[in-house]
Scaffold this active site. Structure first.
Site, PDB file in Angstrom:
ATOM      1  N   GLU A  74       0.901  -1.239   0.109  1.00 27.01           N
ATOM      2  CA  GLU A  74       0.061   0.073   0.001  1.00 27.01           C
ATOM      3  C   GLU A  74       0.910   1.417  -0.074  1.00 27.01           C
ATOM      4  O   GLU A  74       1.817   1.393   0.792  1.00 27.01           O
ATOM      5  CB  GLU A  74      -0.702   0.013   1.361  1.00 27.01           C
ATOM      6  CG  GLU A  74      -1.702  -1.084   1.301  1.00 27.01           C
ATOM      7  CD  GLU A  74      -2.768  -1.032   2.432  1.00 27.01           C
ATOM      8  OE1 GLU A  74      -2.989   0.252   2.888  1.00 27.01           O
ATOM      9  OE2 GLU A  74      -3.480  -1.789   2.791  1.00 27.01           O
ATOM     10  N   HIS A  75       0.408   2.161  -0.874  1.00 26.20           N
ATOM     11  CA  HIS A  75       1.166   3.474  -0.819  1.00 26.20           C
ATOM     12  C   HIS A  75       0.660   4.421   0.335  1.00 26.20           C
ATOM     13  O   HIS A  75      -0.344   4.012   0.992  1.00 26.20           O
ATOM     14  CB  HIS A  75       0.876   4.197  -2.220  1.00 26.20           C
ATOM     15  CG  HIS A  75       1.482   3.611  -3.239  1.00 26.20           C
ATOM     16  ND1 HIS A  75       2.472   4.258  -4.018  1.00 26.20           N
ATOM     17  CD2 HIS A  75       1.612   2.370  -3.709  1.00 26.20           C
ATOM     18  CE1 HIS A  75       2.801   3.440  -5.039  1.00 26.20           C
ATOM     19  NE2 HIS A  75       2.226   2.256  -4.715  1.00 26.20           N
ATOM     20  N   ARG A  76       1.179   5.431   0.585  1.00 25.05           N
ATOM     21  CA  ARG A  76       0.822   6.220   1.967  1.00 25.05           C
ATOM     22  C   ARG A  76       0.002   7.660   1.516  1.00 25.05           C
ATOM     23  O   ARG A  76       0.659   8.666   1.178  1.00 25.05           O
ATOM     24  CB  ARG A  76       2.180   6.666   2.577  1.00 25.05           C
ATOM     25  CG  ARG A  76       3.094   5.474   3.256  1.00 25.05           C
ATOM     26  CD  ARG A  76       2.356   4.638   4.132  1.00 25.05           C
ATOM     27  NE  ARG A  76       2.137   5.512   5.264  1.00 25.05           N
ATOM     28  CZ  ARG A  76       2.708   5.270   6.318  1.00 25.05           C
ATOM     29  NH1 ARG A  76       3.743   4.630   6.385  1.00 25.05           N
ATOM     30  NH2 ARG A  76       2.460   6.180   7.520  1.00 25.05           N
ATOM     31  N   PRO A  77      -1.415   7.407   1.675  1.00 23.28           N
ATOM     32  CA  PRO A  77      -2.161   8.456   1.435  1.00 23.28           C
ATOM     33  C   PRO A  77      -1.902   9.613   2.640  1.00 23.28           C
ATOM     34  O   PRO A  77      -2.422  10.787   2.377  1.00 23.28           O
ATOM     35  CB  PRO A  77      -3.591   7.945   1.423  1.00 23.28           C
ATOM     36  CG  PRO A  77      -3.645   6.637   2.109  1.00 23.28           C
ATOM     37  CD  PRO A  77      -2.057   6.200   2.103  1.00 23.28           C
ATOM     38  N   THR A  82       2.148  10.131  -2.480  1.00 22.99           N
ATOM     39  CA  THR A  82       1.951   8.921  -2.604  1.00 22.99           C
ATOM     40  C   THR A  82       2.870   8.178  -3.335  1.00 22.99           C
ATOM     41  O   THR A  82       3.144   6.883  -3.652  1.00 22.99           O
ATOM     42  CB  THR A  82       0.630   8.425  -2.957  1.00 22.99           C
ATOM     43  OG1 THR A  82       0.656   8.607  -4.215  1.00 22.99           O
ATOM     44  CG2 THR A  82      -0.577   8.922  -2.100  1.00 22.99           C
TER      45      THR A  82
END
Length: 204
Positions: A74-77, A82
């Site tokens: 998962e990317h970091r919102p 991101t």
């Protein structure tokens, strides 16, 4: 994970030694580094991501074609960007936090995952649940619930609460394989009460 020559060889040897009564594509053989119970089978796709999140799946699960379980990636919102700088630029590789995972995926026993369903990290799917085709599961699923849609929502329960409680207490998936085999004619039937009564009374 692609099917390797060694995997095919081991499966062929087990088929000869044990017989043809086991489902093809047993997931515990395909993913020995995960925790997967006996007789669970299917076409599970488990992309590799850095981190220590694991898949924990029970017994007698059925996984349709194209199902994906994502243990991370998962990317970091919650960050300014991101963009995965730590993964794409070695100057920033020491900065922790990317990719993110929400933890293990836990799938109970006797769960059916429909074609092309996607399960995200940190999710628990209860015993006896059904995940519909192409559902995106982002939150926990109760036992014996049916989930569909994107994002996945519970559309109904398979049985009433009292029946679910009896099934969860019975835990037939923990029985010896010989007892399961004796019970199969009653399990492949809509008369759930007759099966439960017989099992609870020790008649099967």
């Amino acid at each position: 994970m692609p099917e390797t020559k060694l995997y095919r060889l081991l499966r062929a040897i087990k088929h000869r030694l044990v017989g043809a009564n086991l489902p093809p594509d047993l997931l515990a053989e395909r993913y020995p580094d995960q925790q997967i119970g006996p007789f669970s089978y299917g076409d599970l796709q488990l992309p590799a991501y850095p981190g220590d999140a694991r898949l924990r799946m029970g017994a007698y699960c059925s996984v349709a074609a194209g199902v994906q379980v994502l243990l991370g990636g998962e990317h970091r919102p919650d960050w300014v960007t991101t963009y995965p700088f730590p993964a794409k630029d070695p100057r920033f590789a020491a900065i922790p936090g990317h990719p993110r995972t929400k933890g293990d995926v836990v799938i109970g026993n006797d769960v059916w995952l429909g074609r092309e369903a996607m399960i995200l990290s940190g999710v628990t799917i209860g015993d006896g649940a059904v995940v519909g085709a192409r559902a995106l599961v982002t939150r926990d699923v109760p036992p014996y619930a049916i989930v569909a849609g994107n994002p996945g929502v519970v559309v109904r329960k398979r049985f009433d609460d009292a029946t679910i409680a009896r099934l969860l207490a019975l835990r037939w998936w923990d029985w010896p394989a010989e007892r399961v085999a004796r019970a199969v004619p009653m399990m492949l039937d809509r008369d759930i009460a007759a099966f439960l009564d017989a099992a609870e009374a020790g008649r099967i």
